[in-house]
Design a protein around this motif. Structure first.
Motif, mmCIF file in Angstrom:
data_model
loop_
_atom_site.group_PDB
_atom_site.id
_atom_site.type_symbol
_atom_site.label_atom_id
_atom_site.label_comp_id
_atom_site.label_asym_id
_atom_site.label_seq_id
_atom_site.Cartn_x
_atom_site.Cartn_y
_atom_site.Cartn_z
ATOM 1 N N GLU A 102 0.818 -1.212 0.000
ATOM 2 C CA GLU A 102 0.000 0.000 0.000
ATOM 3 C C GLU A 102 0.854 1.266 0.000
ATOM 4 O O GLU A 102 0.416 2.308 -0.469
ATOM 5 C CB GLU A 102 -0.937 0.004 1.217
ATOM 6 N N ASN A 103 2.070 1.183 0.534
ATOM 7 C CA ASN A 103 2.967 2.343 0.571
ATOM 8 C C ASN A 103 4.384 1.887 0.254
ATOM 9 O O ASN A 103 5.212 1.748 1.161
ATOM 10 C CB ASN A 103 2.907 3.021 1.937
ATOM 11 N N PRO A 104 4.679 1.658 -1.032
ATOM 12 C CA PRO A 104 5.996 1.112 -1.389
ATOM 13 C C PRO A 104 7.160 1.997 -0.945
ATOM 14 O O PRO A 104 8.192 1.485 -0.509
ATOM 15 C CB PRO A 104 5.927 1.013 -2.917
ATOM 16 N N THR A 105 7.009 3.320 -1.058
ATOM 17 C CA THR A 105 8.108 4.218 -0.698
ATOM 18 C C THR A 105 8.474 4.061 0.775
ATOM 19 O O THR A 105 9.649 3.917 1.136
ATOM 20 C CB THR A 105 7.728 5.679 -0.984
ATOM 21 N N PHE A 106 7.467 4.089 1.627
ATOM 22 C CA PHE A 106 7.706 3.921 3.059
ATOM 23 C C PHE A 106 8.292 2.550 3.348
ATOM 24 O O PHE A 106 9.217 2.409 4.162
ATOM 25 C CB PHE A 106 6.399 4.111 3.824
ATOM 26 N N SER A 107 7.770 1.512 2.706
ATOM 27 C CA SER A 107 8.237 0.152 2.950
ATOM 28 C C SER A 107 9.705 -0.012 2.577
ATOM 29 O O SER A 107 10.479 -0.662 3.299
ATOM 30 C CB SER A 107 7.382 -0.845 2.171
ATOM 31 N N ASN A 166 10.754 -14.287 1.758
ATOM 32 C CA ASN A 166 11.703 -14.415 0.658
ATOM 33 C C ASN A 166 11.274 -13.552 -0.524
ATOM 34 O O ASN A 166 12.079 -12.807 -1.105
ATOM 35 C CB ASN A 166 11.835 -15.882 0.248
ATOM 36 N N ALA A 167 9.998 -13.646 -0.889
ATOM 37 C CA ALA A 167 9.496 -12.863 -2.011
ATOM 38 C C ALA A 167 9.405 -11.376 -1.659
ATOM 39 O O ALA A 167 9.754 -10.510 -2.461
ATOM 40 C CB ALA A 167 8.126 -13.392 -2.441
ATOM 41 N N LEU A 168 8.940 -11.083 -0.456
ATOM 42 C CA LEU A 168 8.794 -9.691 -0.040
ATOM 43 C C LEU A 168 10.138 -8.972 -0.029
ATOM 44 O O LEU A 168 10.265 -7.845 -0.548
ATOM 45 C CB LEU A 168 8.153 -9.625 1.342
ATOM 46 N N ARG A 169 11.153 -9.589 0.539
ATOM 47 C CA ARG A 169 12.448 -8.927 0.624
ATOM 48 C C ARG A 169 13.098 -8.768 -0.741
ATOM 49 O O ARG A 169 13.830 -7.792 -0.967
ATOM 50 C CB ARG A 169 13.352 -9.699 1.592
ATOM 51 N N SER A 170 12.854 -9.695 -1.642
ATOM 52 C CA SER A 170 13.355 -9.526 -3.016
ATOM 53 C C SER A 170 12.730 -8.285 -3.649
ATOM 54 O O SER A 170 13.414 -7.511 -4.334
ATOM 55 C CB SER A 170 13.035 -10.764 -3.856
ATOM 56 N N TRP A 171 11.441 -8.094 -3.403
ATOM 57 C CA TRP A 171 10.747 -6.917 -3.931
ATOM 58 C C TRP A 171 11.288 -5.633 -3.292
ATOM 59 O O TRP A 171 11.514 -4.628 -3.977
ATOM 60 C CB TRP A 171 9.250 -7.061 -3.669
ATOM 61 N N GLY A 176 11.082 -1.725 -4.686
ATOM 62 C CA GLY A 176 9.641 -1.751 -4.874
ATOM 63 C C GLY A 176 9.211 -1.864 -6.323
ATOM 64 O O GLY A 176 8.042 -1.601 -6.652
ATOM 65 N N GLU A 177 10.115 -2.278 -7.192
ATOM 66 C CA GLU A 177 9.782 -2.447 -8.606
ATOM 67 C C GLU A 177 9.164 -3.828 -8.841
ATOM 68 O O GLU A 177 9.454 -4.775 -8.115
ATOM 69 C CB GLU A 177 11.035 -2.281 -9.476
ATOM 70 N N ASP A 179 5.970 -6.678 -9.653
ATOM 71 C CA ASP A 179 4.701 -7.096 -9.053
ATOM 72 C C ASP A 179 4.969 -7.920 -7.804
ATOM 73 O O ASP A 179 5.285 -9.107 -7.890
ATOM 74 C CB ASP A 179 3.892 -7.908 -10.076
ATOM 75 N N ALA A 180 4.864 -7.275 -6.660
ATOM 76 C CA ALA A 180 5.106 -7.986 -5.401
ATOM 77 C C ALA A 180 4.089 -9.099 -5.197
ATOM 78 O O ALA A 180 4.417 -10.165 -4.680
ATOM 79 C CB ALA A 180 5.065 -7.013 -4.232
ATOM 80 N N GLY A 181 2.841 -8.852 -5.587
ATOM 81 C CA GLY A 181 1.796 -9.851 -5.404
ATOM 82 C C GLY A 181 2.083 -11.128 -6.165
ATOM 83 O O GLY A 181 1.891 -12.236 -5.634
ATOM 84 N N ALA A 182 2.561 -10.997 -7.390
ATOM 85 C CA ALA A 182 2.855 -12.181 -8.193
ATOM 86 C C ALA A 182 4.006 -12.981 -7.582
ATOM 87 O O ALA A 182 3.977 -14.214 -7.559
ATOM 88 C CB ALA A 182 3.205 -11.765 -9.624
ATOM 89 N N ALA A 183 5.011 -12.272 -7.070
ATOM 90 C CA ALA A 183 6.151 -12.961 -6.462
ATOM 91 C C ALA A 183 5.737 -13.717 -5.204
ATOM 92 O O ALA A 183 6.145 -14.859 -4.985
ATOM 93 C CB ALA A 183 7.254 -11.946 -6.133
ATOM 94 N N VAL A 184 4.918 -13.087 -4.374
ATOM 95 C CA VAL A 184 4.457 -13.746 -3.152
ATOM 96 C C VAL A 184 3.516 -14.896 -3.483
ATOM 97 O O VAL A 184 3.573 -15.956 -2.846
ATOM 98 C CB VAL A 184 3.787 -12.725 -2.211
ATOM 99 N N ASP A 185 2.659 -14.723 -4.466
ATOM 100 C CA ASP A 185 1.773 -15.814 -4.881
ATOM 101 C C ASP A 185 2.571 -17.036 -5.328
ATOM 102 O O ASP A 185 2.218 -18.177 -5.016
ATOM 103 C CB ASP A 185 0.862 -15.354 -6.023
ATOM 104 N N HIS A 186 3.649 -16.778 -6.060
ATOM 105 C CA HIS A 186 4.490 -17.888 -6.524
ATOM 106 C C HIS A 186 5.119 -18.612 -5.332
ATOM 107 O O HIS A 186 5.133 -19.849 -5.273
ATOM 108 C CB HIS A 186 5.585 -17.357 -7.448
ATOM 109 N N ALA A 187 5.635 -17.834 -4.379
ATOM 110 C CA ALA A 187 6.282 -18.435 -3.209
ATOM 111 C C ALA A 187 5.291 -19.216 -2.358
ATOM 112 O O ALA A 187 5.575 -20.331 -1.917
ATOM 113 C CB ALA A 187 6.947 -17.339 -2.382
ATOM 114 N N LEU A 188 4.114 -18.633 -2.123
ATOM 115 C CA LEU A 188 3.111 -19.320 -1.308
ATOM 116 C C LEU A 188 2.512 -20.507 -2.056
ATOM 117 O O LEU A 188 2.090 -21.488 -1.434
ATOM 118 C CB LEU A 188 2.017 -18.337 -0.901
ATOM 119 N N GLY A 189 2.482 -20.420 -3.367
ATOM 120 C CA GLY A 189 2.021 -21.563 -4.153
ATOM 121 C C GLY A 189 2.911 -22.776 -3.941
ATOM 122 O O GLY A 189 2.428 -23.915 -3.913
ATOM 123 N N TYR A 190 4.203 -22.522 -3.780
ATOM 124 C CA TYR A 190 5.129 -23.622 -3.490
ATOM 125 C C TYR A 190 4.779 -24.281 -2.160
ATOM 126 O O TYR A 190 4.793 -25.504 -2.034
ATOM 127 C CB TYR A 190 6.563 -23.091 -3.471
#
Length: 246
Positions: A102-107, A166-171, A176-177, A179-190
């Protein structure tokens, strides 16, 4: 008579003003060099206002985690028997991602700060542990009374947190470049692929054949001939090889 003057810009809530002031000073001076007095002076409020919202200077770095943890706990509590438990905890972890996205800059700023200040890193790990504990408690309830139910719950909770982070920290490292959602979905899918199919399955018999059936019931007898002085690891290896050919 009409007025063409623009309405004055509303001041941000005190809590938001404190967070904004704190991070501005952290970036300009450094975390260790910034005091609570500096923060409240920039925000234009008193010390008592600061401690009304944040117990310590560390807490102002993580202003959103308490609310997110409460949302996660409520989400898990609202789950019923119709919800597959591994999928449910993966969906709960996505609430944490949403908070960051929701706030990539702050994150990203916070991520940089926690990498630079060991005390904040330790604080962040304690927050992560609280998320993991919430997931594990939910899973323990769902797996109660089953073989290794507590073990399964704790392992799956840890896997969900590890995959999400793992996915969040890569993002975050990418500024913050992407799609964080796609990366996390892939990780949680595993995690779901690995654990969802087995989490609700009964434990396999102590002596199970290659097809999962009880070897005694199936009538299978395996005879292994090996040297008396063969090490145990060699016996196990030969047994696994024999069963794999059966």
């Amino acid at each position: 008579m009409s007025s063409s003057s623009a309405a004055p810009t509303a001041k941000p809530p005190i809590r938001d003003a404190l967070v904004a002031a704190a991070f501005r000073l952290f970036l300009e001076r450094g975390y260790e060099q910034t005091t609570v007095d500096d923060i409240v002076a920039l925000a234009g409020v008193g010390r008592r206002s600061f401690f009304r919202y944040f117990p310590s200077k560390e807490d102002v770095v993580f202003p959103d985690h308490e609310g997110c943890l409460a949302d996660m706990t409520a989400f898990l509590a609202a789950g019923g028997a119709e919800h597959e438990p591994v999928r449910r905890v993966c969906d709960a972890a996505r609430l944490v991602l949403r908070m960051y996205a929701e706030n990539p800059t702050f994150s990203v700023q916070r991520y940089r700060l926690t990498r630079q200040v060991p005390g904040l890193r330790a604080y962040e790990l304690s927050v992560v542990w609280r998320y993991e504990r919430a997931l594990a408690e939910y899973l323990r309830g769902r797996f109660a009374g089953r073989p290794d139910g507590t073990l399964r719950a704790d392992v799956i909770a840890a896997a969900v947190v590890a995959a999400h982070n793992n996915a969040l920290r890569s993002w975050l490292r990418s500024e913050g470049e992407g799609d964080a959602g796609a990366a996390v979905d892939h990780a949680l899918g595993y995690v779901q692929t690995t654990y969802a199919r087995t989490a609700d399955a009964p434990a396999a018999p102590a002596w199970a054949g290659p097809d999962g059936t009880d070897a005694g019931e199936a009538g299978d007898v395996v005879v292994l001939v090996t040297r008396r002085d063969a090490p145990l690891w060699r016996v196990v290896q030969e047994l696994e090889t024999t069963l794999g050919r059966a």
